[in-house]
Design an enzyme around this catalytic site. Structure first.
Site, PDB file in Angstrom:
ATOM      1  N   ASP A   1      50.534 -77.440 -90.698  1.00  0.00           N
ATOM      2  CA  ASP A   1      51.842 -76.814 -90.888  1.00  0.00           C
ATOM      3  C   ASP A   1      52.905 -77.721 -90.271  1.00  0.00           C
ATOM      4  O   ASP A   1      52.842 -78.024 -89.085  1.00  0.00           O
ATOM      5  CB  ASP A   1      51.820 -75.454 -90.173  1.00  0.00           C
ATOM      6  CG  ASP A   1      52.901 -74.511 -90.624  1.00  0.00           C
ATOM      7  OD1 ASP A   1      53.947 -74.982 -91.100  1.00  0.00           O
ATOM      8  OD2 ASP A   1      52.703 -73.282 -90.494  1.00  0.00           O
TER       9      ASP A   1
ATOM     10  N   ASP B   1      56.991 -75.874 -93.935  1.00  0.00           N
ATOM     11  CA  ASP B   1      57.844 -74.791 -93.466  1.00  0.00           C
ATOM     12  C   ASP B   1      59.219 -74.839 -94.144  1.00  0.00           C
ATOM     13  O   ASP B   1      59.804 -75.920 -94.277  1.00  0.00           O
ATOM     14  CB  ASP B   1      58.004 -74.988 -91.950  1.00  0.00           C
ATOM     15  CG  ASP B   1      58.611 -73.813 -91.251  1.00  0.00           C
ATOM     16  OD1 ASP B   1      58.018 -72.736 -91.279  1.00  0.00           O
ATOM     17  OD2 ASP B   1      59.705 -73.972 -90.661  1.00  0.00           O
TER      18      ASP B   1
ATOM     19  N   GLU C   1      56.882 -73.390 -98.219  1.00  0.00           N
ATOM     20  CA  GLU C   1      57.438 -72.053 -97.998  1.00  0.00           C
ATOM     21  C   GLU C   1      58.828 -72.031 -98.609  1.00  0.00           C
ATOM     22  O   GLU C   1      59.681 -72.827 -98.230  1.00  0.00           O
ATOM     23  CB  GLU C   1      57.508 -71.750 -96.501  1.00  0.00           C
ATOM     24  CG  GLU C   1      58.006 -70.347 -96.221  1.00  0.00           C
ATOM     25  CD  GLU C   1      58.414 -70.141 -94.768  1.00  0.00           C
ATOM     26  OE1 GLU C   1      58.376 -69.003 -94.308  1.00  0.00           O
ATOM     27  OE2 GLU C   1      58.804 -71.122 -94.096  1.00  0.00           O
TER      28      GLU C   1
ATOM     29  N   HIS D   1      51.976 -64.902 -90.609  1.00  0.00           N
ATOM     30  CA  HIS D   1      52.397 -64.701 -89.227  1.00  0.00           C
ATOM     31  C   HIS D   1      53.818 -64.180 -89.108  1.00  0.00           C
ATOM     32  O   HIS D   1      54.274 -63.900 -88.000  1.00  0.00           O
ATOM     33  CB  HIS D   1      52.262 -66.028 -88.471  1.00  0.00           C
ATOM     34  CG  HIS D   1      53.187 -67.068 -89.028  1.00  0.00           C
ATOM     35  ND1 HIS D   1      53.036 -67.598 -90.287  1.00  0.00           N
ATOM     36  CD2 HIS D   1      54.316 -67.636 -88.523  1.00  0.00           C
ATOM     37  CE1 HIS D   1      54.012 -68.442 -90.527  1.00  0.00           C
ATOM     38  NE2 HIS D   1      54.807 -68.490 -89.469  1.00  0.00           N
ATOM     39  N   ASP D   2      54.547 -64.103 -90.209  1.00  0.00           N
ATOM     40  CA  ASP D   2      55.919 -63.585 -90.184  1.00  0.00           C
ATOM     41  C   ASP D   2      56.012 -62.166 -90.737  1.00  0.00           C
ATOM     42  O   ASP D   2      57.100 -61.587 -90.770  1.00  0.00           O
ATOM     43  CB  ASP D   2      56.842 -64.475 -91.041  1.00  0.00           C
ATOM     44  CG  ASP D   2      57.000 -65.879 -90.476  1.00  0.00           C
ATOM     45  OD1 ASP D   2      56.954 -66.037 -89.246  1.00  0.00           O
ATOM     46  OD2 ASP D   2      57.178 -66.813 -91.290  1.00  0.00           O
TER      47      ASP D   2
END
Ligand code: GLC
Length: 545
Positions: A106, A207, A249, A323-324
């Site tokens: 990531d 990201d 993302e 995770h968000d």
């Protein structure tokens, strides 16, 4: 069934793959500091191999002051000591590789930490060679260049008195945005990515990649004018290597843009995370804290649009958790009486589709949201949002309700391995509390129970590899207006698949379409009863011609 290994030397291998996201801080601690580490991940590779996944999306492990749990990177080429050493990382890559599991790193290419060497240099003077690696505007220290708001609250502009300039940050103050218009910056980022490819990683999760081409003067953050130009350059310079998988993302993605991002010729990325389906239970035009109930036909239409829109012209990622996001079983399922049934139902809905599924750690156990007191939360977003909303006049209870439903720490509580002390996550004090329901929900118990959510996911992963229509079939909704049932078909020349999901906690009348009456049952979470769907019942039926 023996594990099916994919040949990862060719582009497109991810079309049969299932990925698993690890949030390293919360996965497995081995040194007793209460924080997960790389050795912890290595110690759990056999578990992941048994589940059957092909790759691990590893949330950031690079050196970081951890203002945003590693999404604020201060050295892209070093491992944060909290997680271990570069040697541990190399061991992880090779041990995972032996088990047919790639590591997907990531990276935050949109911003760095303010502690990064480049930003520290940039702060020194306007003519420092690194100054232009970031986004600056002159000003007076009183009125920022414009009213743009950062995702984690406050202005996007932070004043630096000795430079007489503001710098731009879309996230926390400690996460300055990098300036992609600068070719030297881009070259350094590409070099750094090649360094990681040299270490043997299988790909990247990029990201907020749709925000790199921001134009602050025009108040543009996502989908800036040079975005696709930058991604095509990135692909040419770094990603064109056969077999490197990339997932970007992209909160601002729509189907048309996703065709560019995930074009089958590999000119940009392999696929993107789009969020249109995720935003359906928030008030239109507002943010995620303003919740409305999910309207099932809207979810169906949204996913149909993506399934049909990218079939043959792009590639979908499939996910409901990360995770968000809050835990989906608490969000769209039922985390009480029907936790197991609804977790399986939601998995069926997603894993019958075309794309690459991502399982977030603990999803395969049906892990749920948690309720904590405000001061127990660690997430910078939760605390900034609390301050902002209470200042706007919202009362404490209202804000806490939205934190319990939507806060990112719901997903970040430690992985539940056993029913024992701190769920087997750590021998020390966990950095974020363990969910007390670990007594019942844990990997050890799941592995002992043939009807667990775990074995259901394991079977779904096998089906993706053995039933070609799941990978390549066309998509059509059945009964699109039903507010209770999400049913769809997948068709290819010689296979037909029907997926049926009861999204309610009620037993309802529903007839299987006539042509599927004699079909093979690939998977179900109940013993089927003709004409009836039990609460959260799900099934996958197959016809071979
Ligand atoms: C992405 C990450 C999130 C992070 C943000 C800033 O949305 O998924 O966790 O806070 O970017 O890097």
């Amino acid at each position: 069934m023996a594990r099916i290994m994919l040949d990862k030397s060719k582009r497109g291998w991810w079309e049969s793959a299932v990925f698993y996201q690890i949030y390293p801080k919360s996965f497995q601690d081995t040194d007793g500091d209460g924080i997960g580490d790389l050795q912890g991940i290595i110690s759990r590779l056999d578990y992941l191999e048994y589940l059957g996944i092909d790759g691990i999306w590893l949330s950031p492990v690079c050196a970081s002051p951890q203002v945003d749990n590693g999404y604020d990177i201060s050295d892209f080429r070093a491992i944060d000591p909290m997680f271990g050493s570069m040697e541990d990382m190399e061991t992880l890559i090779s041990e995972a590789g032996k088990r047919g599991i790639s590591i997907i790193l990531d990276l935050t290419l949109n911003h760095s930490s303010d502690r990064h060497f480049w930003f520290q240099e940039a702060l020194k003077s306007r003519d420092n060679p690194y100054h232009d690696y970031y986004v600056w505007r002159d000003g007076d220290g009183v009125t920022p260049p414009n009213g743009m708001r950062a995702t984690f609250g406050g202005s996007c502009w932070t004043w630096v008195p000795h430079l007489g300039q503001y710098y731009f940050h879309q996230f926390a103050v400690e996460q300055p945005d990098m300036n992609w218009d600068n070719p030297n910056l881009r070259r350094e980022l590409y070099d750094m990515m090649r360094f990681w490819i040299g270490k043997g990683i299988g790909g990247f999760r990029l990201d907020v990649i749709d925000q790199i081409a921001k134009e602050p003067d025009l108040e543009i953050t996502g989908n800036g004018p040079r975005l696709h130009e930058f991604l095509q350059e990135l692909s040419r310079e770094v990603l064109k290597e056969e077999g490197i998988v990339t997932v970007g993302e992209a909160w601002g993605a729509n189907v048309e843009r996703a065709k560019l991002y995930s074009a089958p010729d590999g000119s940009e990325l392999s696929m993107v995370f789009q969020f249109q389906h995720i935003g359906l239970d928030q008030e239109p035009g507002k943010d995620k804290w303003d919740m409305i109930p999910l309207h099932l036909p809207a979810l169906k239409q949204c996913l149909r649009h993506w399934q049909q829109g990218l079939n043959g012209t792009g590639w979908n990622s499939l996910f409901m958790n990360n995770h968000d996001l809050p835990r989906v079983v608490s969000r769209w399922g039922n985390d009480g009486q029907y936790r197991v049934e609804s977790a399986k139902m939601l998995a069926t809905m997603l894993h019958g589709m075309q794309g690459t599924p991502y399982i977030f750690q603990g999803e395969e156990l049906g892990m749920t949201n948690i309720r904590l007191e405000l001061d127990q939360y660690k997430d910078v977003e939760i605390h900034n949002m609390y301050a902002e909303r209470t200042a706007m006049g919202y009362d404490h209870d209202t804000v806490m309700n939205s934190i319990w439903a939507r806060g990112r720490d719901n997903a970040r509580t430690p992985m539940q391995w056993t029913s024992g002390w701190h769920a087997g996550f750590t021998t020390g004090t966990p950095w974020l509390p363990v969910n007390p329901n670990c007594v019942e929900i844990n990997a050890e118990a799941a592995l002992d129970d043939p009807y667990s959510v775990f074995y259901y996911y394991k079977r779904l992963i096998e089906l993706r590899k053995t039933v070609p229509v799941i990978r390549f079939g066309s998509f059509e909704l059945v009964d699109p207006d039903s507010e209770q049932v999400f049913a769809y078909t997948r068709d290819s020349a010689d296979q037909h698949l029907l997926v049926v999901c009861n999204f309610t906690g009620e037993e309802i009348a529903w007839d299987i379409p006539a042509e599927y009456q004699e079909a093979e049952i690939l998977l179900t979470n109940y013993e089927p009863t003709p004409g009836i769907l039990k609460p959260y019942e799900a099934m996958m039926l197959l016809i071979n011609e």
